[in-house]
Each structure stands twice: as C-alpha cells, then as structure tokens.
Design a protein around this motif. Structure first.
Motif, mmCIF file in Angstrom:
data_model
loop_
_atom_site.group_PDB
_atom_site.id
_atom_site.type_symbol
_atom_site.label_atom_id
_atom_site.label_comp_id
_atom_site.label_asym_id
_atom_site.label_seq_id
_atom_site.Cartn_x
_atom_site.Cartn_y
_atom_site.Cartn_z
ATOM 1 N N ALA A 180 -10.022 1.162 -4.737
ATOM 2 C CA ALA A 180 -10.549 2.110 -3.749
ATOM 3 C C ALA A 180 -10.576 3.531 -4.286
ATOM 4 N N CYS A 181 -9.685 4.377 -3.792
ATOM 5 C CA CYS A 181 -9.773 5.828 -4.029
ATOM 6 C C CYS A 181 -9.904 6.202 -5.496
ATOM 7 N N GLY A 234 0.804 -1.216 0.000
ATOM 8 C CA GLY A 234 0.000 0.000 0.000
ATOM 9 C C GLY A 234 0.837 1.266 0.000
ATOM 10 N N GLU A 235 0.170 2.396 0.093
ATOM 11 C CA GLU A 235 0.793 3.706 -0.107
ATOM 12 C C GLU A 235 2.078 3.901 0.692
ATOM 13 N N THR A 289 -5.665 7.856 1.932
ATOM 14 C CA THR A 289 -4.384 7.615 1.288
ATOM 15 C C THR A 289 -3.385 8.720 1.605
ATOM 16 N N HIS A 349 -8.286 6.662 7.778
ATOM 17 C CA HIS A 349 -8.304 5.846 6.570
ATOM 18 C C HIS A 349 -8.354 6.679 5.293
ATOM 19 N N SER A 371 -4.660 -1.002 -2.273
ATOM 20 C CA SER A 371 -6.058 -0.882 -2.698
ATOM 21 C C SER A 371 -6.353 0.419 -3.426
ATOM 22 N N CYS A 372 -5.659 1.519 -3.082
ATOM 23 C CA CYS A 372 -6.021 2.822 -3.637
ATOM 24 C C CYS A 372 -6.035 2.857 -5.163
#
Length: 470
Positions: free
Chosen positions: A53-54, A19-20, A326, A324, A48-49
């Motif tokens: 997700a985002c 992740g980020e 990014t 929660h 996920s971003c």
C-alpha cells in the motif's frame, strides 16, 4: 500487569493482524511493560502499508515522476533523454524496498521479544482466538485482545467486473508491462495517484467516476486545478459515468458499457484498476463469538478508547472505521497504548484529533482542518487568505509553480483549516498543524523567520495576507 500463567497459549496481549497499530502495541507493551505479547498474521508481515500500500505505491509514483522528468530533460539542459520504461525495473525497485522493510520488521519482532504467529485467526470466545496454519491448530487466549485486520479494495458487483479479473492497488504494483490503456474505476486518492503515474510511465489512461467531479469532498477550486493538471498530462476524465456491464479480461482487452451524463458510453482498454473504495476485513473471523458488534457498514464499533462492545477487546485502524491512513492507525496505537498502560485520556481524544492527509499526485494535495465549502455550509465565519504556489519562491527554482495554498482564519485569529495544492505540499502541514493543535494565532506563523528559499517560507506570505477583522 504481566501474566504469570504457565499456559504457553495464554498472553498478556494478543493482536489479530500485524498492521501499524497492532504491531506497535505489541512491540511497546513487550519492551516497555515487559508483557508477553503475540501477533497473528495470515499474509503480510507488518500489514499492508510496507508491503502493498502506502510505501510501495509511493515508490512506484516516484519512479513514474523520474521517468516524466527524464522525458522532459531538455528543460534542464539534457539533450538526449528518451525515458524508455522497463516496468520490470520499476517493479524490482519496489520489491527491493519491500524486502528491506520486511527485514526491519522481522528484526523488530525478534528484538522486542514478540511472538509472531503465521496463520488464519478466528475468535472462538470473548478473548480466545483459534489459529490455523502450517504448524497446525492452536487456541490462544489473552488478558487483552486487539483486532487489527485492516481493509481491502472493494470490487463492485457490476455484471462482468469480477469475472474480468480487475487489478487493485496490489496487483498493479506487480505488472511487468506498461498497460496500453488503463481504465481506472474511481476518482479518489488511489485512483488518481495511479492514473497519473501510469500515464507518466506511458500508458493511455481513462478515469471513470460516478460523481459530478473528482475528489467530491474537496473544494471546487482545488479539484479544478488538479483535474486540469491531469488532463494536461493526457489523462482522460469521465465524470458522471456509471458502468453497467464489463466484458473481457484485464490484461488482454476489456470493454465497459454504461452511461455518461445520461448518454450511452462504451470504453475499451487493456487493463482495469478498481479504486472505488475499501471494505473492512471483519467477516469470517468470529467477531460474533466474542460479542463484538459491527456498524451498518461492517466496521467494528468502538468507543473513544477504541474498546469494542466486548470488554478488554480493542479494534484499531481501518477495521475500526478510523480514517484510512497509516498515520491515523499509528495514532490509534497511541490511544490504546495509554489505555493499556493505565494513563488517562483527554476528552474526545479520538473524535477530536486532527486528520491530515496528502494526495501524492504531482502537484501534491495536502489538507488539515476545515474546508472552505464546509465552513460555508455550517455557517462558520472565517477570513480567507490564498497565495499561488509561485509565491512560495522555492517553486520557481525547481520550475514547479502550479497550484496554490489557502487558509481559513477564525474570529479569534486561530487557524480553522489549511489546504495546499503544490509541489511538496505535504511537507507544509506540520508547521500549521502545530499552531492549530496549540490554539496559536496565525500571526505566530506570519511573524516567523524561515530559511530562504524553502517551501515553508511561503507560509509567511500566506499568513501575512490574512484580511483584517471587519
């Protein structure tokens, strides 16, 4: 210091989850400090971003808004816009974007010399992770380890709900049809963005929330306007509603039974979206073997440096209980990066940071700092300035004047908080945030010369309207 170990399974930095925060730590330590870094990932390259997700959700929201504008094209002088929706087109546009992002991520791992390892990772010691994947089993060790396993959508234990195979934010982005009736469980950020988007794409939508009002942490005046917009769009809102039983299957027909304001209620739809919160991905990864403690909600316990109870092991992002977003995970990266590079951290670096957010409904909701009801509850003195979005003259040129902006000003003229509900509200945040971070008086904004007509020009009007001290 870079390890000189000849062991191919030993690294300077080992990250569980891509992740980020985790990926940026590996890229940075490899490229700037010439450390040997590896990232373990079981499903999503880059987290996920960029995958589910985002960015994909905002791609989806934008498609819905384009469809909405097309259906209302007569206001722009377009005579024949019908706005017929093919969900496969919406989905493919999103998939094309994700593919491009994955190509970028793969290139960065290669260019920065970070080893990317597909597989399930599990701690088998304080700084030892066993990875099981298509290439077999490896036990990896490192000088420093970072846990970056993220979170997942929560599906409650309501009888029949899990058996109904509800959608989450992941599955809804892969639909190839517009639901005839989408029932959204949860009136938070995820629920409201998808509720409005699906309504604009043509679905009947019902939002169910157990609280008295949606977005319960926001000020009442904010939620009143936003709920009014959603209702005008045709979204049905069922607040103070508790679901006790679900039957059927999402994608076919589902029936939800419960109570609304104490009275029996039954709602039937074609699809269910669960948007009732998130759970940390901290189970079954051997954290106890590494001596890593969890809090009562299952998040990894960390200190101001994001170090866990196991020395030399850090946790970042959602799994560490950070807000929660990014952009907060990216700030987690900056904190841990400085620690690993031996740079001192200022006091309260983590707990004292700004936590801005934007809800990407139409209109957008953007906020940073203290809310009005929070200031009142804490007995903090403030002066309030409030301007309708129609006072941000750019909104008149695009016909999007719904909403307002407001700010709380302290006794010493510094800015305590800022909230905007309006078109492009998120783009207003950086100017205010910078003033807040530097402790500048609000007059430094009200006295700026800002290009006309831009949205930020409206900040001059807002801060020029701050009442004088008593």
């Amino acid at each position: 210091m870079t390890t000189t170990s000849p062991n191919p399974n030993h690294y300077d930095l080992l990250v569980l989850g891509s992740g980020e925060a985790g990926k940026y730590l590996a890229w940075t330590l490899s490229s700037q400090a010439h450390q040997r870094c590896a990232v373990i990932e079981r499903r999503w390259l880059g987290g996920s971003c960029p995958n589910v997700a985002c960015l994909p959700s905002k791609n989806f929201v934008h498609s819905a808004n384009v469809v909405y504008d097309a259906k209302h094209g007569h206001s722009y002088g377009i005579q024949d816009a019908e706005g017929v929706v093919a969900m496969t087109g919406v989905r493919e546009r999103k998939r094309d974007m994700v593919k491009g992002l994955m190509d970028i991520h793969a290139g960065k791992f290669k260019d920065f010399g970070v080893e990317f390892i597909w597989g399930e990772g599990k701690f088998v010691g304080r700084k030892s992770i066993e990875v099981t994947g298509d290439s077999g089993r490896r036990v990896l060790t490192a000088e420093k380890v970072v846990v970056c396993t993220g979170s997942r959508a929560r599906v409650d234990d309501t009888p029949g709900l899990k058996g109904a195979k509800p959608l989450t934010h992941i599955e809804i982005l892969e639909l190839d049809i517009v639901p005839s009736h989408l029932v959204v469980l949860g009136g938070g950020y995820v629920g409201l963005e998808f509720a409005q988007a699906m309504r604009r794409l043509g679905a009947q939508v019902t939002v169910i929330d157990r609280n008295k009002r949606l977005l319960k942490n926001e000020d009442q005046d904010i939620t009143d306007v936003l709920v009014g917009v959603l209702k005008k769009d045709g979204v049905k809102i069922c607040a103070e509603t508790i679901i006790n039983e679900v039957s059927g299957e999402s994608g076919r027909e589902v029936t939800l039974k419960g109570t609304s304001s104490g009275q029996p209620v039954e709602i039937t739809g074609s699809h269910i979206l669960c948007a009732t919160g998130r759970l940390p991905n901290t189970e079954n990864i051997g954290l106890e073997e590494a001596g890593i403690k969890l809090n009562s909600k299952g998040f990894v316990e960390t200190n101001e440096s994001l170090e866990t109870s196991s020395e030399g092991v850090f946790a970042v992002g959602d799994c560490a209980g950070s807000p929660h977003f990014t952009h907060i995970a990216y700030d987690d990266f900056r904190i841990v990066k400085d620690v690993l590079l031996g740079k001192p951290l200022p006091p309260n670096r983590r707990s004292g940071r700004q936590v801005p957010f934007t809800l990407f409904t139409t209109p957008e909701l953007a906020h940073v700092g203290l809310r009005e009801h929070e200031a009142v509850a804490r007995g903090i003195k403030f002066r309030l300035a409030k301007v309708p979005m129609a006072g941000f003259l750019k909104t008149r040129t695009i016909g999007e004047t719904t909403g307002f902006a407001k700010t709380l000003i302290a006794e010493d003229d510094t800015i305590l908080g800022f909230t905007a509900l309006g078109v492009g509200a998120g783009e207003l945040l950086p100017v205010v945030q910078l003033a807040m971070k530097r402790g500048l008086p609000y007059t430094d904004i009200s006295e700026m010369v800002i290009t006309h007509p831009t949205l930020n020009e409206g900040l001059v009007s807002l801060f020029s309207g701050v009442p004088a001290r008593n």
